[in-house]
Design a protein around this motif. Sequence first.
Motif, PDB file in Angstrom:
ATOM      1  N   GLU A 116       0.803  -1.220   0.000  1.00 18.39           N
ATOM      2  CA  GLU A 116       0.000   0.000   0.000  1.00 18.39           C
ATOM      3  C   GLU A 116       0.839   1.275   0.000  1.00 18.39           C
ATOM      4  O   GLU A 116       0.458   2.280  -0.604  1.00 18.39           O
ATOM      5  CB  GLU A 116      -0.951   0.004   1.198  1.00 18.39           C
ATOM      6  CG  GLU A 116      -2.146  -0.943   1.022  1.00 18.39           C
ATOM      7  CD  GLU A 116      -3.079  -0.901   2.210  1.00 18.39           C
ATOM      8  OE1 GLU A 116      -2.725  -0.257   3.224  1.00 18.39           O
ATOM      9  OE2 GLU A 116      -4.151  -1.515   2.140  1.00 18.39           O
ATOM     10  N   LYS A 117       1.997   1.238   0.651  1.00 16.97           N
ATOM     11  CA  LYS A 117       2.790   2.466   0.734  1.00 16.97           C
ATOM     12  C   LYS A 117       3.371   2.883  -0.609  1.00 16.97           C
ATOM     13  O   LYS A 117       3.800   4.037  -0.765  1.00 16.97           O
ATOM     14  CB  LYS A 117       3.907   2.314   1.766  1.00 16.97           C
ATOM     15  CG  LYS A 117       4.954   1.265   1.460  1.00 16.97           C
ATOM     16  CD  LYS A 117       5.990   1.229   2.582  1.00 16.97           C
ATOM     17  CE  LYS A 117       7.070   0.179   2.317  1.00 16.97           C
ATOM     18  NZ  LYS A 117       8.086   0.185   3.389  1.00 16.97           N
ATOM     19  N   GLU A 118       3.369   1.982  -1.588  1.00 20.63           N
ATOM     20  CA  GLU A 118       3.877   2.348  -2.911  1.00 20.63           C
ATOM     21  C   GLU A 118       3.069   3.487  -3.523  1.00 20.63           C
ATOM     22  O   GLU A 118       3.606   4.289  -4.303  1.00 20.63           O
ATOM     23  CB  GLU A 118       3.870   1.140  -3.844  1.00 20.63           C
ATOM     24  CG  GLU A 118       4.886   0.072  -3.496  1.00 20.63           C
ATOM     25  CD  GLU A 118       4.802  -1.120  -4.428  1.00 20.63           C
ATOM     26  OE1 GLU A 118       4.731  -0.919  -5.660  1.00 20.63           O
ATOM     27  OE2 GLU A 118       4.783  -2.261  -3.929  1.00 20.63           O
ATOM     28  N   PHE A 119       1.793   3.562  -3.180  1.00 22.63           N
ATOM     29  CA  PHE A 119       0.975   4.642  -3.738  1.00 22.63           C
ATOM     30  C   PHE A 119       1.399   5.993  -3.189  1.00 22.63           C
ATOM     31  O   PHE A 119       1.266   7.021  -3.880  1.00 22.63           O
ATOM     32  CB  PHE A 119      -0.508   4.400  -3.466  1.00 22.63           C
ATOM     33  CG  PHE A 119      -1.407   5.304  -4.260  1.00 22.63           C
ATOM     34  CD1 PHE A 119      -1.743   4.998  -5.566  1.00 22.63           C
ATOM     35  CD2 PHE A 119      -1.893   6.482  -3.713  1.00 22.63           C
ATOM     36  CE1 PHE A 119      -2.547   5.845  -6.320  1.00 22.63           C
ATOM     37  CE2 PHE A 119      -2.705   7.333  -4.447  1.00 22.63           C
ATOM     38  CZ  PHE A 119      -3.032   7.018  -5.759  1.00 22.63           C
ATOM     39  N   GLU A 120       1.921   6.007  -1.967  1.00 19.88           N
ATOM     40  CA  GLU A 120       2.366   7.271  -1.373  1.00 19.88           C
ATOM     41  C   GLU A 120       3.405   7.952  -2.265  1.00 19.88           C
ATOM     42  O   GLU A 120       3.493   9.182  -2.303  1.00 19.88           O
ATOM     43  CB  GLU A 120       2.970   7.027   0.005  1.00 19.88           C
ATOM     44  CG  GLU A 120       2.010   6.442   1.025  1.00 19.88           C
ATOM     45  CD  GLU A 120       2.712   6.059   2.315  1.00 19.88           C
ATOM     46  OE1 GLU A 120       3.908   6.431   2.475  1.00 19.88           O
ATOM     47  OE2 GLU A 120       2.100   5.386   3.159  1.00 19.88           O
ATOM     48  N   ALA A 121       4.180   7.147  -2.976  1.00 17.07           N
ATOM     49  CA  ALA A 121       5.278   7.687  -3.780  1.00 17.07           C
ATOM     50  C   ALA A 121       4.815   8.400  -5.039  1.00 17.07           C
ATOM     51  O   ALA A 121       5.608   9.073  -5.707  1.00 17.07           O
ATOM     52  CB  ALA A 121       6.248   6.562  -4.146  1.00 17.07           C
ATOM     53  N   ILE A 122       3.540   8.268  -5.399  1.00 18.09           N
ATOM     54  CA  ILE A 122       3.023   9.007  -6.561  1.00 18.09           C
ATOM     55  C   ILE A 122       1.887   9.949  -6.164  1.00 18.09           C
ATOM     56  O   ILE A 122       1.209  10.499  -7.032  1.00 18.09           O
ATOM     57  CB  ILE A 122       2.570   8.060  -7.693  1.00 18.09           C
ATOM     58  CG1 ILE A 122       1.366   7.202  -7.262  1.00 18.09           C
ATOM     59  CG2 ILE A 122       3.715   7.196  -8.187  1.00 18.09           C
ATOM     60  CD1 ILE A 122       0.672   6.510  -8.441  1.00 18.09           C
ATOM     61  N   GLU A 123       1.689  10.150  -4.869  1.00 21.63           N
ATOM     62  CA  GLU A 123       0.600  11.027  -4.439  1.00 21.63           C
ATOM     63  C   GLU A 123       0.783  12.452  -4.951  1.00 21.63           C
ATOM     64  O   GLU A 123      -0.189  13.132  -5.292  1.00 21.63           O
ATOM     65  CB  GLU A 123       0.476  11.014  -2.919  1.00 21.63           C
ATOM     66  CG  GLU A 123      -0.182   9.735  -2.390  1.00 21.63           C
ATOM     67  CD  GLU A 123      -0.375   9.760  -0.892  1.00 21.63           C
ATOM     68  OE1 GLU A 123       0.330  10.550  -0.216  1.00 21.63           O
ATOM     69  OE2 GLU A 123      -1.214   8.983  -0.398  1.00 21.63           O
ATOM     70  N   ASN A 124       2.037  12.934  -5.008  1.00 22.45           N
ATOM     71  CA  ASN A 124       2.279  14.279  -5.522  1.00 22.45           C
ATOM     72  C   ASN A 124       1.944  14.383  -7.005  1.00 22.45           C
ATOM     73  O   ASN A 124       1.629  15.471  -7.505  1.00 22.45           O
ATOM     74  CB  ASN A 124       3.744  14.675  -5.301  1.00 22.45           C
ATOM     75  CG  ASN A 124       4.047  14.923  -3.834  1.00 22.45           C
ATOM     76  OD1 ASN A 124       3.181  15.352  -3.082  1.00 22.45           O
ATOM     77  ND2 ASN A 124       5.268  14.634  -3.430  1.00 22.45           N
TER      78      ASN A 124
END
Length: 315
Positions: A116-124
């Motif tokens: 799930e944390k992989e999505f954090e890396a494209i939130e911007n």
Amino acid sequence: MYTKTQEVDSPIKPRVQDETGRLKAVVLGTAVSVGSAPSMDEVYDPSSRAHLLAGTYPKEEDMVVEMEGFQSLLQSYDVQVYRPTVLENCNQIFARDIGFVVEDTFFRSNILPLREKEFEAIENLVAHIPEKQFQVCPEEVHVEGGDVMPWGDYLFIGAYTQKDYPQQITARTNQAAIDFLTEYFPQKEVKAFELIKSATVANQNALHLDCCFQPVGKNKAIICPDGFMQQEDVEWIRSFFGAENIFEVTADEMAGMHCNVFSISPEVVVSEKHFTRLNTWLREQGLTVEEIQYAEISKQGGLLRCSTLPLIRQY
């Protein structure tokens, strides 16, 4: 060369109608700070498992070189390439899984909790997508981008709907996803395919639809019949594309990711340079084949399509 998502300074209006429209913008995953090799208890695909046992699990530096080569090729075709923010000791190679675009909507996937944390890396990056074009899949909808393929009036979906779904670590897209996308796109013909699954045997596992099936060009496809549970699905694909327009790969070739090529346009396909039989056929169909080194990436059960998340294709 390395383009971070933070550098986006204008709205991104997603648009993907099929697998081969002229690519204009894409997220390419990253192997930087991929972390150490997982333990046997941590691995969740049979290819990685096999290479751990064989002592051939890929090294970070080799995978970084392969992905940078892919980025350079994409940019040579005037494609805007975005890269995720690097998370320390996190495998972020397979960007395809964390989201997908159908028509003008970006969907945030519900993926394995471990990822799930992989999505954090494209939130911007996704923050620049207009709110009306961004959709979060409901909690009960399990879906990953590798199982979703828009193709004109059709939406192809790879899934696993058997009773043992909760116990199958390689089953990533469920019946709720089929139902959700069918309702979301009433104008499309949603065609779901039941895929074979195995956590331990690579040539008996189709992790996603793009591991056993891939449209190319304008009317052609690559398929591994052994990746499908139902023979009638294989026959449907043969009928839909025409047997003369289909390249069939073996179960071992499926395990080697021969179906997982990536189209820059209807005329240009990116493929692994060792796929001699496939690449010869693609050229015989009149397609330009851009061959690159990507064999180390394949050892983790994914390849070119798996490591890309197209945002905009031009039609």
